[in-house]
Motif scaffolding. Structure first.
Motif, PDB file in Angstrom:
ATOM      1  N   ALA A  47      30.002  58.389  32.170  1.00 17.71           N
ATOM      2  CA  ALA A  47      30.300  58.811  30.796  1.00 17.71           C
ATOM      3  C   ALA A  47      31.039  60.141  30.799  1.00 17.71           C
ATOM      4  CB  ALA A  47      29.018  58.912  29.978  1.00 17.71           C
ATOM      5  N   LEU A  48      30.606  61.068  31.616  1.00 17.36           N
ATOM      6  CA  LEU A  48      31.301  62.354  31.719  1.00 17.36           C
ATOM      7  C   LEU A  48      32.718  62.175  32.238  1.00 17.36           C
ATOM      8  CD1 LEU A  48      28.404  64.569  33.134  1.00 17.36           C
ATOM      9  CD2 LEU A  48      29.272  64.497  30.781  1.00 17.36           C
ATOM     10  N   SER A  49      32.887  61.267  33.169  1.00 13.42           N
ATOM     11  CA  SER A  49      34.214  60.991  33.715  1.00 13.42           C
ATOM     12  C   SER A  49      35.133  60.347  32.675  1.00 13.42           C
ATOM     13  CB  SER A  49      34.072  60.088  34.944  1.00 13.42           C
ATOM     14  OG  SER A  49      35.318  59.894  35.554  1.00 13.42           O
ATOM     15  N   ILE A  50      34.567  59.479  31.839  1.00 19.16           N
ATOM     16  CA  ILE A  50      35.359  58.867  30.758  1.00 19.16           C
ATOM     17  C   ILE A  50      35.799  59.946  29.778  1.00 19.16           C
ATOM     18  CG2 ILE A  50      35.203  57.380  28.715  1.00 19.16           C
ATOM     19  CD1 ILE A  50      33.354  55.574  30.427  1.00 19.16           C
ATOM     20  N   TRP A  51      34.912  60.849  29.430  1.00 19.93           N
ATOM     21  CA  TRP A  51      35.255  61.918  28.493  1.00 19.93           C
ATOM     22  C   TRP A  51      36.275  62.876  29.082  1.00 19.93           C
ATOM     23  CZ3 TRP A  51      29.436  62.584  27.272  1.00 19.93           C
ATOM     24  CH2 TRP A  51      29.060  61.623  26.338  1.00 19.93           C
ATOM     25  N   ALA A  52      36.360  62.954  30.423  1.00 22.63           N
ATOM     26  CA  ALA A  52      37.380  63.792  31.051  1.00 22.63           C
ATOM     27  C   ALA A  52      38.776  63.214  30.808  1.00 22.63           C
ATOM     28  CB  ALA A  52      37.108  63.933  32.545  1.00 22.63           C
ATOM     29  N   GLY A  53      38.864  61.903  30.566  1.00 20.89           N
ATOM     30  CA  GLY A  53      40.114  61.287  30.160  1.00 20.89           C
ATOM     31  C   GLY A  53      41.019  60.801  31.260  1.00 20.89           C
ATOM     32  N   ASN A  54      40.523  60.636  32.468  1.00 17.79           N
ATOM     33  CA  ASN A  54      41.408  60.150  33.532  1.00 17.79           C
ATOM     34  C   ASN A  54      41.170  58.672  33.818  1.00 17.79           C
ATOM     35  OD1 ASN A  54      38.989  60.197  34.906  1.00 17.79           O
ATOM     36  ND2 ASN A  54      39.452  62.070  36.030  1.00 17.79           N
ATOM     37  N   GLN A  55      42.095  58.063  34.549  1.00 15.15           N
ATOM     38  CA  GLN A  55      41.988  56.636  34.866  1.00 15.15           C
ATOM     39  C   GLN A  55      40.821  56.349  35.799  1.00 15.15           C
ATOM     40  OE1 GLN A  55      43.590  53.797  33.808  1.00 15.15           O
ATOM     41  NE2 GLN A  55      44.276  55.182  32.222  1.00 15.15           N
ATOM     42  N   TYR A  56      40.493  57.299  36.664  1.00 13.07           N
ATOM     43  CA  TYR A  56      39.336  57.112  37.534  1.00 13.07           C
ATOM     44  C   TYR A  56      38.075  56.901  36.696  1.00 13.07           C
ATOM     45  CZ  TYR A  56      35.516  58.301  40.665  1.00 13.07           C
ATOM     46  OH  TYR A  56      34.353  58.289  41.353  1.00 13.07           O
ATOM     47  N   GLY A  57      37.937  57.665  35.642  1.00 12.31           N
ATOM     48  CA  GLY A  57      36.778  57.527  34.761  1.00 12.31           C
ATOM     49  C   GLY A  57      36.714  56.165  34.109  1.00 12.31           C
ATOM     50  N   ARG A  58      37.874  55.644  33.732  1.00 14.53           N
ATOM     51  CA  ARG A  58      37.920  54.309  33.116  1.00 14.53           C
ATOM     52  C   ARG A  58      37.403  53.257  34.080  1.00 14.53           C
ATOM     53  NH1 ARG A  58      43.288  50.731  32.670  1.00 14.53           N
ATOM     54  NH2 ARG A  58      42.388  48.941  31.654  1.00 14.53           N
ATOM     55  N   TRP A  59      37.936  53.239  35.299  1.00 13.74           N
ATOM     56  CA  TRP A  59      37.521  52.223  36.270  1.00 13.74           C
ATOM     57  C   TRP A  59      36.086  52.435  36.723  1.00 13.74           C
ATOM     58  CZ3 TRP A  59      39.840  47.895  36.361  1.00 13.74           C
ATOM     59  CH2 TRP A  59      41.181  47.834  36.009  1.00 13.74           C
ATOM     60  N   PHE A  60      35.690  53.686  36.894  1.00  9.89           N
ATOM     61  CA  PHE A  60      34.314  53.995  37.260  1.00  9.89           C
ATOM     62  C   PHE A  60      33.363  53.510  36.167  1.00  9.89           C
ATOM     63  CE2 PHE A  60      30.971  57.446  37.941  1.00  9.89           C
ATOM     64  CZ  PHE A  60      30.389  56.796  39.010  1.00  9.89           C
ATOM     65  N   GLY A  61      33.734  53.717  34.906  1.00  8.86           N
ATOM     66  CA  GLY A  61      32.921  53.249  33.787  1.00  8.86           C
ATOM     67  C   GLY A  61      32.817  51.737  33.729  1.00  8.86           C
ATOM     68  N   ILE A  62      33.932  51.049  33.990  1.00  8.21           N
ATOM     69  CA  ILE A  62      33.918  49.581  33.987  1.00  8.21           C
ATOM     70  C   ILE A  62      33.002  49.054  35.094  1.00  8.21           C
ATOM     71  CG2 ILE A  62      35.321  47.533  34.473  1.00  8.21           C
ATOM     72  CD1 ILE A  62      37.622  48.929  32.973  1.00  8.21           C
ATOM     73  N   ILE A  63      33.104  49.632  36.274  1.00  9.81           N
ATOM     74  CA  ILE A  63      32.280  49.175  37.402  1.00  9.81           C
ATOM     75  C   ILE A  63      30.803  49.438  37.131  1.00  9.81           C
ATOM     76  CG2 ILE A  63      31.734  49.636  39.828  1.00  9.81           C
ATOM     77  CD1 ILE A  63      34.801  50.098  40.197  1.00  9.81           C
ATOM     78  N   VAL A  64      30.490  50.634  36.643  1.00 10.69           N
ATOM     79  CA  VAL A  64      29.094  50.987  36.395  1.00 10.69           C
ATOM     80  C   VAL A  64      28.502  50.141  35.267  1.00 10.69           C
ATOM     81  CG1 VAL A  64      27.602  52.842  35.573  1.00 10.69           C
ATOM     82  CG2 VAL A  64      29.283  53.301  37.329  1.00 10.69           C
ATOM     83  N   ALA A  65      29.271  49.926  34.197  1.00  6.48           N
ATOM     84  CA  ALA A  65      28.772  49.093  33.094  1.00  6.48           C
ATOM     85  C   ALA A  65      28.595  47.648  33.550  1.00  6.48           C
ATOM     86  CB  ALA A  65      29.718  49.165  31.902  1.00  6.48           C
ATOM     87  N   SER A  66      29.466  47.167  34.415  1.00  6.58           N
ATOM     88  CA  SER A  66      29.322  45.808  34.945  1.00  6.58           C
ATOM     89  C   SER A  66      28.066  45.693  35.809  1.00  6.58           C
ATOM     90  CB  SER A  66      30.553  45.414  35.757  1.00  6.58           C
ATOM     91  OG  SER A  66      31.705  45.429  34.952  1.00  6.58           O
ATOM     92  N   LEU A  67      27.836  46.684  36.658  1.00  7.87           N
ATOM     93  CA  LEU A  67      26.618  46.676  37.476  1.00  7.87           C
ATOM     94  C   LEU A  67      25.371  46.768  36.604  1.00  7.87           C
ATOM     95  CD1 LEU A  67      27.640  48.991  40.452  1.00  7.87           C
ATOM     96  CD2 LEU A  67      27.307  46.514  40.485  1.00  7.87           C
TER      97      LEU A  67
END
Length: 142
Positions: free
Chosen positions: A82-102
């Motif tokens: 969530a913190l990575s998504i709020w940082a606004g980078n593409q890494y945060g987007r993919w990290f969020g997708i992977i974590v939410a999927s898990l």
């Protein structure tokens, strides 16, 4: 005769041209942090064998304490996502997708412990994945 104030018209044009997916990204980040906090709380309760959970259930993998630890670890990782998504980078987007999927997979595997809660978390995780996948790739102003 029109009584529209030109300043109000310019302001509404500014909102209309704003990024249409910004709300979904904000929603995904907020929901991911909310689910993270709740997963940590429920994980701690599962580790302590709380009476909240359905007793003597058969689990697909291991027991309630193991699922408690998995849930706590997943909750902490969700918080970082969530913190990575709020940082606004593409890494945060993919990290969020992977974590939410898990998290969605973990929620389905933990249905014997808390069925309604697992289905609720699964539903929220699907919305998070949708928001990040559909709108996370758009260019957002920093």
């Amino acid at each position: 005769m029109s009584t529209i104030n030109p300043d109000v018209q310019r302001q509404s044009d500014t909102y209309a041209s704003a990024d249409p997916g910004a709300g979904w990204i904000l929603f995904a980040g907020i929901m991911l942090m909310t689910v993270a906090v709740l997963n940590v709380i429920y994980g701690i309760a599962a580790i302590g064998n709380s009476k909240f959970f359905i007793a003597d259930q058969k689990y697909i993998i291991s027991d309630l304490k193991t699922w408690g630890w998995v849930t706590v670890i997943l909750g902490v990782v969700q918080g970082f996502a969530a913190l990575s998504i709020w940082a606004g980078n593409q890494y945060g987007r993919w990290f969020g997708i992977i974590v939410a999927s898990l998290s969605a997979i973990g929620a389905l595997l933990s249905i014997p412990a808390y069925p309604f809660w697992s289905l609720a978390i699964f539903s929220v995780d699907i919305l998070i994945v949708y928001g990040l996948a559909a709108y996370g790739g758009q260019h957002r102003p920093v």
